[in-house]
Design an enzyme around this catalytic site. Structure first.
Site, mmCIF file in Angstrom:
data_model
loop_
_atom_site.group_PDB
_atom_site.id
_atom_site.type_symbol
_atom_site.label_atom_id
_atom_site.label_comp_id
_atom_site.label_asym_id
_atom_site.label_seq_id
_atom_site.Cartn_x
_atom_site.Cartn_y
_atom_site.Cartn_z
ATOM 1 N N LYS A 169 0.824 -1.203 0.000
ATOM 2 C CA LYS A 169 0.000 0.000 0.000
ATOM 3 C C LYS A 169 0.861 1.257 0.000
ATOM 4 O O LYS A 169 1.880 1.321 0.696
ATOM 5 C CB LYS A 169 -0.902 -0.035 1.241
ATOM 6 C CG LYS A 169 -1.891 1.117 1.386
ATOM 7 C CD LYS A 169 -2.750 0.883 2.617
ATOM 8 C CE LYS A 169 -3.790 1.969 2.831
ATOM 9 N NZ LYS A 169 -4.657 1.671 3.998
ATOM 10 N N SER B 148 -9.245 1.605 3.234
ATOM 11 C CA SER B 148 -8.440 2.387 2.309
ATOM 12 C C SER B 148 -7.391 1.567 1.580
ATOM 13 O O SER B 148 -6.721 2.076 0.682
ATOM 14 C CB SER B 148 -7.767 3.526 3.077
ATOM 15 O OG SER B 148 -6.904 3.006 4.075
ATOM 16 N N SER C 30 -9.568 -0.657 7.380
ATOM 17 C CA SER C 30 -9.051 -0.513 6.018
ATOM 18 C C SER C 30 -8.453 -1.774 5.421
ATOM 19 O O SER C 30 -8.099 -1.790 4.249
ATOM 20 C CB SER C 30 -8.019 0.614 5.968
ATOM 21 O OG SER C 30 -8.660 1.848 6.167
#
Length: 392
Positions: A37, A114, A138
């Site tokens: 990420k 996210s 997330s």
């Protein structure tokens, strides 16, 4: 061989931050590929944090997050950085600047955020596993939306050095896989522990969590997890005269106060560059008072005490991961906001108490995945991962 960008048909990877680290080491993760990420630093590669404004106002990192070296040393090869929601301040995966990664399990629905790119990459079989982060849900949310496994470890178990923070009291590194054995092997490397061989644990349904679902979906979810765990009878426990809505509001206040303290000054200068929803969340965070924060801290202590009574080293709680299947991409802003707020009634529990939680892809509702979670006591990460990977 085609590059990851040539193979990426789901918009999972960050074109502005190309990176590839091929491992030639043998080890427990030998031959596996992964994505990371875009909140974790890699030396000489931009960290965009899901925001062009952030990317343009921060230097390129000079250091690499330590866990990346651990994974590469264990034999895994990094193929790229994955998209995130803007400043990681969402659980839906919809980014106004870089686009929304495609949820291959339900292309007309949100991928979840996210850690949207990481989940989408795993679901699309572009990588064997992927690293995300989980502050308010997330990792757990996109795992449920995309029909894959997702793990949020005990808060503080894995270093977040060289990572962009959102709310440090809640931030954790997390990871995704399609296979529970790979999920476990990644855990052995990141947690630096071997798999556990403990006595058979006891499982309990959390009543108030399942009460949030339509009765037919709750029953399907209970049947699916019972079958996955060997079809043993599972009893139900309750949090008593307490309200998950109040717990969610406690989390919102504490998270928002920390986010504003961490990023408020920068945010004030870049409100006009933020996408829909993100700006409004930052503005709401700026209005949280010190009195609200102190009251929420007292409530958090109470929540931790309640969970301490329900969880032991050999007792796990079962709950839905989120409130429903992924919302459709054409949902109204109001519908998306309602989904977020309702889902935090479930997601806030692990966050407030710093607990490890694993999401299992067990159910399909209206042709879309729906995840069921198992919650464990602090530092029971490896026993939890070992339990869900073991054959029943």
């Amino acid at each position: 061989m085609p590059t990851i960008f040539e193979r990426d048909i789901v918009n999972a990877f960050c074109k502005e931050a190309p990176i590839e680290i091929i491992s030639d080491d043998s080890g427990p993760l030998s031959g596996l590929t992964f994505g990371v990420k875009d909140v974790f630093d890699i030396a000489n590669v931009p960290t965009g944090f899901g925001s062009p404004a952030w990317l343009n106002t921060h230097p390129i990192p000079s250091k690499t997050a330590p866990f990346i070296s651990s994974l590469v040393d264990a034999g895994a090869s990094l193929v790229g950085k994955t998209h995130t929601d803007e400043l990681t301040y969402s659980i839906l995966g919809i980014n106004a600047h870089y686009g929304t990664p495609i949820n291959t399990a339900a292309p007309d629905r949100a991928p979840g955020g996210s850690s949207s790119g990481s989940a989408a990459a795993v679901a699309a079989k572009l990588v064997d596993f992927a690293i995300g982060s989980d502050t308010g849900g997330s990792v757990r949310t996109p795992a449920s939306f995309c029909g894959i496994y997702g793990f949020r470890p005990t808060h503080g178990r894995i270093s977040l050095e060289n990572a962009r923070p959102l709310a440090k009291s809640f931030d954790t590194l997390g990871w995704f896989a399609r296979d529970p054995e790979i999920l476990l092997r990644v855990g052995e490397t990141l947690l630096n522990e071997t798999r556990a061989t403990k006595s058979k644990p006891s499982y309990f349904f959390l009543k108030e969590a399942f009460d949030l679902l339509p009765a037919n979906v709750a029953e399907q979810a209970k049947e699916a997890i019972a079958l996955r765990l060997g079809n043993s009878p599972i009893s139900t426990v309750s949090i008593g005269n307490h309200d998950l809505q109040e717990w969610a509001e406690t989390f919102r206040i504490l998270q928002g106060a920390e986010i504003w303290k961490e990023h408020g000054e920068w945010a004030k200068e870049h409100f006009n560059e933020m996408g829909p929803g993100i700006k409004e969340r930052f503005e709401a965070a700026s209005l949280i008072t010190e009195e609200q924060r102190k009251a929420a801290l007292l409530k958090k202590i109470q929540v931790i005490s309640i969970l301490d009574q329900l969880l032991t080293e050999n007792t796990y709680l079962i709950l839905p991961t989120v409130i429903d299947i992924a919302p459709r991409l054409n949902s109204t802003p109001g519908e998306l906001d309602a989904f977020r707020k309702n889902s935090f009634k479930l997601l806030c529990i692990a966050g407030l108490c710093g607990l490890p939680q694993v999401t299992l892809p067990l159910l399909t509702v209206e042709h879309a995945p729906f995840g069921v979670s198992i919650l464990a006591k602090q530092n029971m990460d490896m026993p939890l991962l070992s339990e869900i990977s073991a054959p029943k």
